[in-house]
Write an enzyme that holds these catalytic residues in place. Structure first.
Site, PDB file in Angstrom:
ATOM      1  N   GLY A   8       0.864  -1.186   0.000  1.00 49.22           N
ATOM      2  CA  GLY A   8       0.000   0.000   0.000  1.00 49.22           C
ATOM      3  C   GLY A   8       0.897   1.232   0.000  1.00 49.22           C
ATOM      4  O   GLY A   8       1.609   1.487   0.972  1.00 49.22           O
ATOM      5  N   ALA A   9       0.893   1.943  -1.135  1.00 49.47           N
ATOM      6  CA  ALA A   9       1.745   3.137  -1.240  1.00 49.47           C
ATOM      7  C   ALA A   9       0.902   4.395  -1.085  1.00 49.47           C
ATOM      8  O   ALA A   9       1.148   5.418  -1.713  1.00 49.47           O
ATOM      9  CB  ALA A   9       2.472   3.137  -2.579  1.00 49.47           C
ATOM     10  N   GLY A  10      -0.131   4.303  -0.256  1.00 48.86           N
ATOM     11  CA  GLY A  10      -0.976   5.464   0.013  1.00 48.86           C
ATOM     12  C   GLY A  10      -0.383   6.296   1.136  1.00 48.86           C
ATOM     13  O   GLY A  10       0.833   6.288   1.364  1.00 48.86           O
ATOM     14  N   ASN A  11      -1.254   6.993   1.849  1.00 47.27           N
ATOM     15  CA  ASN A  11      -0.769   7.904   2.891  1.00 47.27           C
ATOM     16  C   ASN A  11      -0.009   7.181   3.997  1.00 47.27           C
ATOM     17  O   ASN A  11       1.099   7.575   4.366  1.00 47.27           O
ATOM     18  CB  ASN A  11      -1.958   8.651   3.510  1.00 47.27           C
ATOM     19  CG  ASN A  11      -2.428   9.789   2.623  1.00 47.27           C
ATOM     20  OD1 ASN A  11      -1.657  10.312   1.820  1.00 47.27           O
ATOM     21  ND2 ASN A  11      -3.680  10.169   2.758  1.00 47.27           N
ATOM     22  N   VAL A  12      -0.613   6.116   4.531  1.00 47.53           N
ATOM     23  CA  VAL A  12       0.051   5.424   5.652  1.00 47.53           C
ATOM     24  C   VAL A  12       1.303   4.704   5.153  1.00 47.53           C
ATOM     25  O   VAL A  12       2.375   4.803   5.759  1.00 47.53           O
ATOM     26  CB  VAL A  12      -0.899   4.402   6.332  1.00 47.53           C
ATOM     27  CG1 VAL A  12      -0.177   3.681   7.470  1.00 47.53           C
ATOM     28  CG2 VAL A  12      -2.153   5.082   6.869  1.00 47.53           C
ATOM     29  N   ASP A  33       2.123  -1.559  -4.540  1.00 46.84           N
ATOM     30  CA  ASP A  33       0.721  -1.130  -4.627  1.00 46.84           C
ATOM     31  C   ASP A  33       0.132  -1.715  -5.906  1.00 46.84           C
ATOM     32  O   ASP A  33       0.879  -2.133  -6.803  1.00 46.84           O
ATOM     33  CB  ASP A  33       0.657   0.410  -4.659  1.00 46.84           C
ATOM     34  CG  ASP A  33      -0.701   0.961  -4.240  1.00 46.84           C
ATOM     35  OD1 ASP A  33      -0.788   1.513  -3.124  1.00 46.84           O
ATOM     36  OD2 ASP A  33      -1.668   0.854  -5.030  1.00 46.84           O
ATOM     37  N   ARG A  88     -14.728   2.329  11.470  1.00 56.00           N
ATOM     38  CA  ARG A  88     -13.714   1.450  10.864  1.00 56.00           C
ATOM     39  C   ARG A  88     -14.379   0.164  10.369  1.00 56.00           C
ATOM     40  O   ARG A  88     -13.968  -0.414   9.376  1.00 56.00           O
ATOM     41  CB  ARG A  88     -12.614   1.137  11.880  1.00 56.00           C
ATOM     42  CG  ARG A  88     -11.791   2.358  12.268  1.00 56.00           C
ATOM     43  CD  ARG A  88     -10.656   2.012  13.205  1.00 56.00           C
ATOM     44  NE  ARG A  88      -9.883   3.199  13.576  1.00 56.00           N
ATOM     45  CZ  ARG A  88     -10.149   3.944  14.637  1.00 56.00           C
ATOM     46  NH1 ARG A  88     -11.148   3.641  15.441  1.00 56.00           N
ATOM     47  NH2 ARG A  88      -9.401   5.007  14.903  1.00 56.00           N
ATOM     48  N   ASN A  95     -12.128  -4.156   2.583  1.00 53.74           N
ATOM     49  CA  ASN A  95     -10.737  -4.405   2.962  1.00 53.74           C
ATOM     50  C   ASN A  95     -10.425  -5.881   3.184  1.00 53.74           C
ATOM     51  O   ASN A  95      -9.271  -6.293   3.038  1.00 53.74           O
ATOM     52  CB  ASN A  95     -10.371  -3.564   4.184  1.00 53.74           C
ATOM     53  CG  ASN A  95     -10.145  -2.104   3.790  1.00 53.74           C
ATOM     54  OD1 ASN A  95     -10.164  -1.772   2.599  1.00 53.74           O
ATOM     55  ND2 ASN A  95      -9.942  -1.242   4.763  1.00 53.74           N
ATOM     56  N   VAL A 118      -2.000  -2.939   9.404  1.00 52.83           N
ATOM     57  CA  VAL A 118      -2.473  -1.581   9.695  1.00 52.83           C
ATOM     58  C   VAL A 118      -3.858  -1.329   9.091  1.00 52.83           C
ATOM     59  O   VAL A 118      -4.622  -0.508   9.575  1.00 52.83           O
ATOM     60  CB  VAL A 118      -1.473  -0.523   9.154  1.00 52.83           C
ATOM     61  CG1 VAL A 118      -1.821   0.877   9.632  1.00 52.83           C
ATOM     62  CG2 VAL A 118      -0.045  -0.847   9.567  1.00 52.83           C
ATOM     63  N   ASP A 148      -3.467   4.640  19.637  1.00 55.60           N
ATOM     64  CA  ASP A 148      -4.501   5.093  20.576  1.00 55.60           C
ATOM     65  C   ASP A 148      -3.844   5.664  21.840  1.00 55.60           C
ATOM     66  O   ASP A 148      -4.270   6.677  22.393  1.00 55.60           O
ATOM     67  CB  ASP A 148      -5.439   3.931  20.944  1.00 55.60           C
ATOM     68  CG  ASP A 148      -6.199   3.420  19.720  1.00 55.60           C
ATOM     69  OD1 ASP A 148      -6.483   4.230  18.830  1.00 55.60           O
ATOM     70  OD2 ASP A 148      -6.492   2.216  19.665  1.00 55.60           O
ATOM     71  N   ARG A 151      -2.250   9.118  21.203  1.00 59.14           N
ATOM     72  CA  ARG A 151      -3.259  10.194  21.207  1.00 59.14           C
ATOM     73  C   ARG A 151      -3.611  10.562  22.643  1.00 59.14           C
ATOM     74  O   ARG A 151      -3.644  11.733  23.009  1.00 59.14           O
ATOM     75  CB  ARG A 151      -4.511   9.733  20.444  1.00 59.14           C
ATOM     76  CG  ARG A 151      -4.283   9.705  18.949  1.00 59.14           C
ATOM     77  CD  ARG A 151      -5.500   9.232  18.175  1.00 59.14           C
ATOM     78  NE  ARG A 151      -5.252   9.374  16.736  1.00 59.14           N
ATOM     79  CZ  ARG A 151      -5.698   8.540  15.805  1.00 59.14           C
ATOM     80  NH1 ARG A 151      -6.440   7.491  16.141  1.00 59.14           N
ATOM     81  NH2 ARG A 151      -5.425   8.753  14.537  1.00 59.14           N
ATOM     82  N   HIS A 175      -9.475  -1.723  18.204  1.00 64.59           N
ATOM     83  CA  HIS A 175      -9.195  -0.376  17.696  1.00 64.59           C
ATOM     84  C   HIS A 175     -10.519   0.229  17.226  1.00 64.59           C
ATOM     85  O   HIS A 175     -10.813   0.296  16.052  1.00 64.59           O
ATOM     86  CB  HIS A 175      -8.214  -0.494  16.530  1.00 64.59           C
ATOM     87  CG  HIS A 175      -7.706   0.818  16.027  1.00 64.59           C
ATOM     88  ND1 HIS A 175      -7.305   1.839  16.843  1.00 64.59           N
ATOM     89  CD2 HIS A 175      -7.526   1.266  14.758  1.00 64.59           C
ATOM     90  CE1 HIS A 175      -6.899   2.856  16.094  1.00 64.59           C
ATOM     91  NE2 HIS A 175      -7.023   2.540  14.830  1.00 64.59           N
TER      92      HIS A 175
HETATM   93  N1  APR Z   1      -2.800  -4.409  -3.190  1.00 63.42           N
HETATM   94  C1  APR Z   1      -1.933  -3.417  -2.934  1.00 63.42           C
HETATM   95  N2  APR Z   1      -2.345  -2.153  -2.657  1.00 63.42           N
HETATM   96  C2  APR Z   1      -3.643  -1.915  -2.639  1.00 63.42           C
HETATM   97  C3  APR Z   1      -4.611  -2.914  -2.897  1.00 63.42           C
HETATM   98  C4  APR Z   1      -4.133  -4.213  -3.181  1.00 63.42           C
HETATM   99  N3  APR Z   1      -4.976  -5.224  -3.440  1.00 63.42           N
HETATM  100  N4  APR Z   1      -5.839  -2.346  -2.798  1.00 63.42           N
HETATM  101  C5  APR Z   1      -5.658  -1.057  -2.499  1.00 63.42           C
HETATM  102  N5  APR Z   1      -4.335  -0.785  -2.398  1.00 63.42           N
HETATM  103  C6  APR Z   1      -3.674   0.496  -2.133  1.00 63.42           C
HETATM  104  C7  APR Z   1      -4.354   1.670  -2.844  1.00 63.42           C
HETATM  105  O1  APR Z   1      -4.040   1.690  -4.214  1.00 63.42           O
HETATM  106  C8  APR Z   1      -3.771   2.847  -2.072  1.00 63.42           C
HETATM  107  O2  APR Z   1      -2.597   3.355  -2.676  1.00 63.42           O
HETATM  108  O3  APR Z   1      -3.752   0.856  -0.768  1.00 63.42           O
HETATM  109  C9  APR Z   1      -3.447   2.254  -0.685  1.00 63.42           C
HETATM  110  C10 APR Z   1      -4.252   2.877   0.440  1.00 63.42           C
HETATM  111  O4  APR Z   1      -3.832   4.191   0.562  1.00 63.42           O
HETATM  112  P1  APR Z   1      -4.796   5.382   1.026  1.00 63.42           P
HETATM  113  O5  APR Z   1      -6.051   5.338   0.237  1.00 63.42           O
HETATM  114  O6  APR Z   1      -3.984   6.626   1.052  1.00 63.42           O
HETATM  115  O7  APR Z   1      -5.206   4.937   2.516  1.00 63.42           O
HETATM  116  P2  APR Z   1      -4.322   5.141   3.855  1.00 63.42           P
HETATM  117  O8  APR Z   1      -4.682   6.407   4.494  1.00 63.42           O
HETATM  118  O9  APR Z   1      -2.908   4.843   3.556  1.00 63.42           O
HETATM  119  O10 APR Z   1      -4.943   3.978   4.755  1.00 63.42           O
HETATM  120  C11 APR Z   1      -4.706   2.623   4.450  1.00 63.42           C
HETATM  121  O11 APR Z   1      -4.686   1.959   6.747  1.00 63.42           O
HETATM  122  O12 APR Z   1      -5.116   3.186   8.672  1.00 63.42           O
HETATM  123  C12 APR Z   1      -5.646   2.284   7.735  1.00 63.42           C
HETATM  124  O13 APR Z   1      -8.021   2.742   7.735  1.00 63.42           O
HETATM  125  C13 APR Z   1      -6.824   2.853   6.993  1.00 63.42           C
HETATM  126  O14 APR Z   1      -7.538   0.823   5.930  1.00 63.42           O
HETATM  127  C14 APR Z   1      -6.828   2.031   5.748  1.00 63.42           C
HETATM  128  C15 APR Z   1      -5.347   1.743   5.513  1.00 63.42           C
END
Ligand code: APR
Length: 308
Positions: A8-12, A33, A88, A95, A118, A148, A151, A175
């Site tokens: 997952g190369a998103g925010n987290v 990702d 959540r 998810n 996560v 938690d 915070r 959580h």
């Molecule tokens: N394989 C790999 N990556 C994936 C897949 C998959 N099958 N499905 C989704 N993703 C990637 C998305 O493409 C996206 O880049 O997961 C990433 C999620 O990033 P964000 O949308 O920015 O979400 P983020 O804030 O990082 O949160 C991710 O962590 O804290 C938890 O509740 C939150 O479930 C969420 C997760």
């Protein structure tokens, strides 16, 4: 530790990769990702900060699990984040599919890895990862309690106008809204918080910590928290990589501890090179124990909604 994969190369995920690199915790980080280009672009951007931040960690992005092969640790952040008004648990159906697929790929390519989960709802996703991977329970750990607790520690420090360094706390349970902050174990340089703040103030701070994630979601509107969550993940990674034997609250598979069986729930554990080295059993009051069991039952109800 040589190789850490962040799924997952998103925010987290991206912020976790950045923090891992800046703390020199591994030789190589792989960011993966499903979206093409995103992990490659973010990984290269992080890596290009290395001459300024002075880290030698290599950071690569990919869409292929073969590049993640033989990772020592895999941090799973893939999945949807919350939107305002969502709990959540509302993320469960979407998810679970993602975490199932990701875990299968991870287990096939990195059979010896320690998994940190996560994706939310965290405790349920940790269960999915445990079952799909078939890994031993000490190698599948959910990140929630540290976040938690962080915070709650901040809110206590702010209320008392003291350094966050001096505030210790322990938040247990799932959580979610039923998490269980333990007032008895909340201290400021060893001084119990009950000697420093009136009870109604403590209750307000606890409630704010309980809803801490939603507070951020309501501001952001299009995503959820990621700076503090990534800090919490990296604290776990650091404890494991450096075999520190730190006592931290994490979501783990319980088999009778605290009278809770067959569910993931946040409890204090000792984190070292094997992942969970030990589950610490605190002497809880009957009220706290009941709250912890209720919180675990919330997780169990969600696990039952899964089709496996
Ligand atoms: N394989 C790999 N990556 C994936 C897949 C998959 N099958 N499905 C989704 N993703 C990637 C998305 O493409 C996206 O880049 O997961 C990433 C999620 O990033 P964000 O949308 O920015 O979400 P983020 O804030 O990082 O949160 C991710 O962590 O804290 C938890 O509740 C939150 O479930 C969420 C997760």
């Amino acid at each position: 530790m040589k190789k850490i994969t962040v799924v997952g190369a998103g925010n987290v995920g991206a912020t976790t990769a950045q923090r891992l690199a800046e703390k020199h915790l591994t030789e190589e980080i792989i960011l993966i990702d499903i979206i093409e280009g995103t992990p490659q672009g973010k990984a290269l951007d992080i890596w290009e900060s290395s001459p300024v931040e002075l880290f030698d960690t290599k950071v690569h992005g990919t869409n292929s699990y073969s590049d993640t092969a033989n990772s020592d640790m895999v941090i799973i952040t893939a999945g949807l984040p919350r939107k305002p008004g969502m709990s959540r648990d509302d993320l469960l159906a979407a998810n679970v599919k993602i975490v199932k697929e990701v875990t299968q790929n991870v287990a096939d390519n990195s059979p010896q890895a320690i998994l940190i989960i996560v994706s939310n709802p965290l405790d349920v996703m940790s269960y999915v990862a445990l079952k799909v991977s078939g890994f031993e329970k000490n190698r599948v750990i959910g990140m929630a309690g540290i976040l938690d607790t962080a915070r709650f520690r901040l809110f206590v420090a702010e209320a008392l106008n003291v350094s966050v360094n001096d505030v210790s706390a322990m938040v247990l349970g799932g959580h979610g809204d039923s998490m269980v902050p333990l007032t008895k174990y909340t201290t400021v340089s060893g001084i119990p918080i009950i000697e420093l703040l009136p009870e109604d103030t403590i209750i307000k701070l606890i409630n704010r910590a309980r809803k801490g994630g939603a507070e951020i979601v309501n501001y952001l509107k299009t995503g959820s928290a990621f700076y503090a969550p990534s800090s919490a993940v990296v604290e776990m990674a650091d404890a494991i990589i450096k075999n520190r034997n730190r006592i931290l609250p994490c979501s783990v598979w319980l088999e009778g501890e605290y009278g809770i069986n067959g569910v993931f729930c946040g409890v204090p554990v000792k984190l070292g090179s094997n992942g969970i080295e030990q589950i610490i059993q605190l002497n809880l009051s009957s009220k706290e124990l009941e709250a912890l069991k209720n919180s675990a039952e919330d997780v169990r109800r969600n696990i039952r909604k899964l089709n496996f």
